[in-house]
Motif scaffolding. Structure first.
Motif, PDB file in Angstrom:
ATOM      1  N   PHE A  34      35.491  38.880  30.589  1.00 22.85           N
ATOM      2  CA  PHE A  34      34.536  38.147  31.414  1.00 22.85           C
ATOM      3  C   PHE A  34      34.763  36.642  31.299  1.00 22.85           C
ATOM      4  N   CYS A  35      34.825  35.964  32.450  1.00 21.45           N
ATOM      5  CA  CYS A  35      34.899  34.499  32.471  1.00 21.45           C
ATOM      6  C   CYS A  35      33.687  33.981  33.238  1.00 21.45           C
ATOM      7  N   PRO A  36      32.932  33.033  32.661  1.00 14.76           N
ATOM      8  CA  PRO A  36      31.747  32.520  33.364  1.00 14.76           C
ATOM      9  C   PRO A  36      32.110  31.808  34.666  1.00 14.76           C
ATOM     10  N   LYS A  37      33.384  31.377  34.790  1.00 13.97           N
ATOM     11  CA  LYS A  37      33.798  30.650  35.999  1.00 13.97           C
ATOM     12  C   LYS A  37      34.307  31.595  37.082  1.00 13.97           C
ATOM     13  N   CYS A  38      35.142  32.567  36.703  1.00 14.01           N
ATOM     14  CA  CYS A  38      35.758  33.393  37.755  1.00 14.01           C
ATOM     15  C   CYS A  38      35.373  34.872  37.653  1.00 14.01           C
ATOM     16  N   GLY A  39      34.435  35.219  36.762  1.00 16.43           N
ATOM     17  CA  GLY A  39      33.864  36.563  36.791  1.00 16.43           C
ATOM     18  C   GLY A  39      34.552  37.579  35.906  1.00 16.43           C
ATOM     19  N   LYS A  60      38.780  29.387  26.682  1.00 14.14           N
ATOM     20  CA  LYS A  60      39.507  29.005  27.885  1.00 14.14           C
ATOM     21  C   LYS A  60      39.870  30.269  28.656  1.00 14.14           C
ATOM     22  N   CYS A  61      40.082  30.113  29.959  1.00 11.78           N
ATOM     23  CA  CYS A  61      40.370  31.271  30.808  1.00 11.78           C
ATOM     24  C   CYS A  61      41.803  31.180  31.311  1.00 11.78           C
ATOM     25  N   PHE A  62      42.580  32.263  31.069  1.00 11.17           N
ATOM     26  CA  PHE A  62      43.967  32.284  31.516  1.00 11.17           C
ATOM     27  C   PHE A  62      44.069  32.741  32.964  1.00 11.17           C
ATOM     28  N   SER A  63      42.926  33.178  33.536  1.00 10.16           N
ATOM     29  CA  SER A  63      42.974  33.669  34.905  1.00 10.16           C
ATOM     30  C   SER A  63      42.728  32.530  35.886  1.00 10.16           C
ATOM     31  N   CYS A  64      41.606  31.794  35.725  1.00 10.57           N
ATOM     32  CA  CYS A  64      41.328  30.680  36.642  1.00 10.57           C
ATOM     33  C   CYS A  64      41.821  29.358  36.066  1.00 10.57           C
ATOM     34  N   GLY A  65      42.315  29.390  34.831  1.00 12.30           N
ATOM     35  CA  GLY A  65      42.848  28.164  34.245  1.00 12.30           C
ATOM     36  C   GLY A  65      41.776  27.215  33.747  1.00 12.30           C
TER      37      GLY A  65
END
Ligand SMILES: [Zn+2]
Length: 350
Positions: A34-39, A60-65
């Motif tokens: 789960f990423c608070p920015k991209c879900g 940090k999120c490796f999906s949305c950067g």
């Protein structure tokens, strides 16, 4: 300490779990789908990493950067509130706007270890490995991996190379073996036995894939009892990846991401070069580029991470890093499959 500093200093993994999200331990860090920015990603995608930097938890999120951010940013983005409101929420001065999220400050005694305490824990873990591993067989691993499409002969060869071992599947016997070989005091010192627990977490995971002499991946042979129980846990210092030595004249290294099972899967599928198996797509260490260019000059790196957003973004970063270090590299994904073991079991060959 200002309210902002107090909010930043909390144990972010406990906060995230308290807010209802699952975390997977990865060495001293945690992964989250789960990423608070991209879900929400795929359950096992671990696209978000929670880690400490100078004793402060960040993510940090490796999906949305989304770059390394604080606990305050996590709460503000998840609950769609301002940073000031997030600080009040984290410090227990206001309740959650979403009733299901029952974070209670003060319930988080798990203190983050300092760098020197962590070093001591890693040293103790290396001692556990040195006492437990010698003389271990691989029968449980042979039987389990056989069901996952890995030839018994290949598993025995990996065992001969020191790349796989197993302890009894019966947790009572596994615990007995660990206690007899390492002793309770050392198991506690190494973090294998948590305070208030009588059962070392690794006793439940009979398959051992060592990473050098300092750490390793420990894998279940049964199905997880709940979606929050990880199939594998990583313990100790993971400064060297699981490495299968292939034929040197092939001059290629494949990099897979779902641990040693993926590593053995590509060997089973006919890969003839070297294999690096990472414990999770985000576990690449930039220090390994110079090690590759010195030890394997001119070798081509096949970046074979999963076919998902996290895999894609990590692949891009690794390809860029390889380029900077003069290492020839390209993407090599298990097209149409979740991971290499799925591809193997569908009968795909490399
Ligand atoms: Zn994201």
């Amino acid at each position: 300490m200002t309210p902002f500093d107090a909010a930043k200093a909390i144990h972010l993994p406990e906060l995230v779990r308290g807010m209802g999200h699952k975390l997977t331990p990865q060495g001293a860090s945690y992964g989250s789908s789960f990423c608070p920015k991209c879900g929400q990603g795929k359950e096992n995608s671990n696209k978000v990493s929670l880690f400490t930097s100078n004793g402060i938890w960040r993510w940090k999120c490796f999906s949305c950067g989304s770059p390394a951010s604080s606990s305050i940013d996590w709460v503000a983005a998840t609950l769609e509130i301002t940073a000031k409101e997030a600080v009040a929420f984290i410090n227990g001065k206001s309740s959650a706007p979403v009733p299901s999220m029952k974070w209670t400050p003060g319930e988080i005694p798990t203190p983050e270890l300092s760098a020197s305490e962590k070093d001591k824990q890693y040293e103790a873990f290396a001692e556990v490995m040195a006492k437990v591993i010698p003389g271990l067989g691989c029968e449980e691993a042979v039987n389990y991996l056989d069901k996952r499409g890995i030839d018994k002969k290949l598993t025995r060869e990996a065992h001969r190379r020191g790349l796989v071992y197993s302890i009894p599947e019966d947790v009572g016997r596994a615990k007995g073996l660990l206690m007899a070989r390492a002793g309770e005091a050392l198991l506690r010192k190494s973090g294998c036995l948590k305070p208030n627990s009588e059962w070392p977490g690794i006793a439940f995971r009979p398959i051992i894939f060592p990473q050098w002499k300092t750490g390793g991946e420990f894998r279940l042979t049964r199905n997880p009892r709940s979606s929050s129980e990880p199939k594998s846990i990583r313990m100790g210092r993971l400064h060297t990846p699981w490495f299968w030595t292939g034929r040197p004249e092939v001059r290629s290294i494949i990099l897979v991401a779902e641990g040693a099972l993926d590593g053995l899967s590509v060997v089973q599928m006919g890969w003839k070069g070297h294999v690096i198996a990472l414990p999770g797509a985000s576990a690449w260490n930039d220090d390994w580029f110079p090690r590759i260019s010195v030890k394997y000059p001119g070798f081509e790196l096949f970046v074979a991470l999963d076919n998902d957003p996290a895999g894609t973004s990590n692949t891009r970063k690794i390809l860029e890093g390889a380029d900077k270090h003069g290492i020839k590299a390209r993407r090599f994904s298990p097209e149409g499959f979740k991971d290499w073991n799925d591809a193997l079991r569908a009968g795909v060959m490399i």
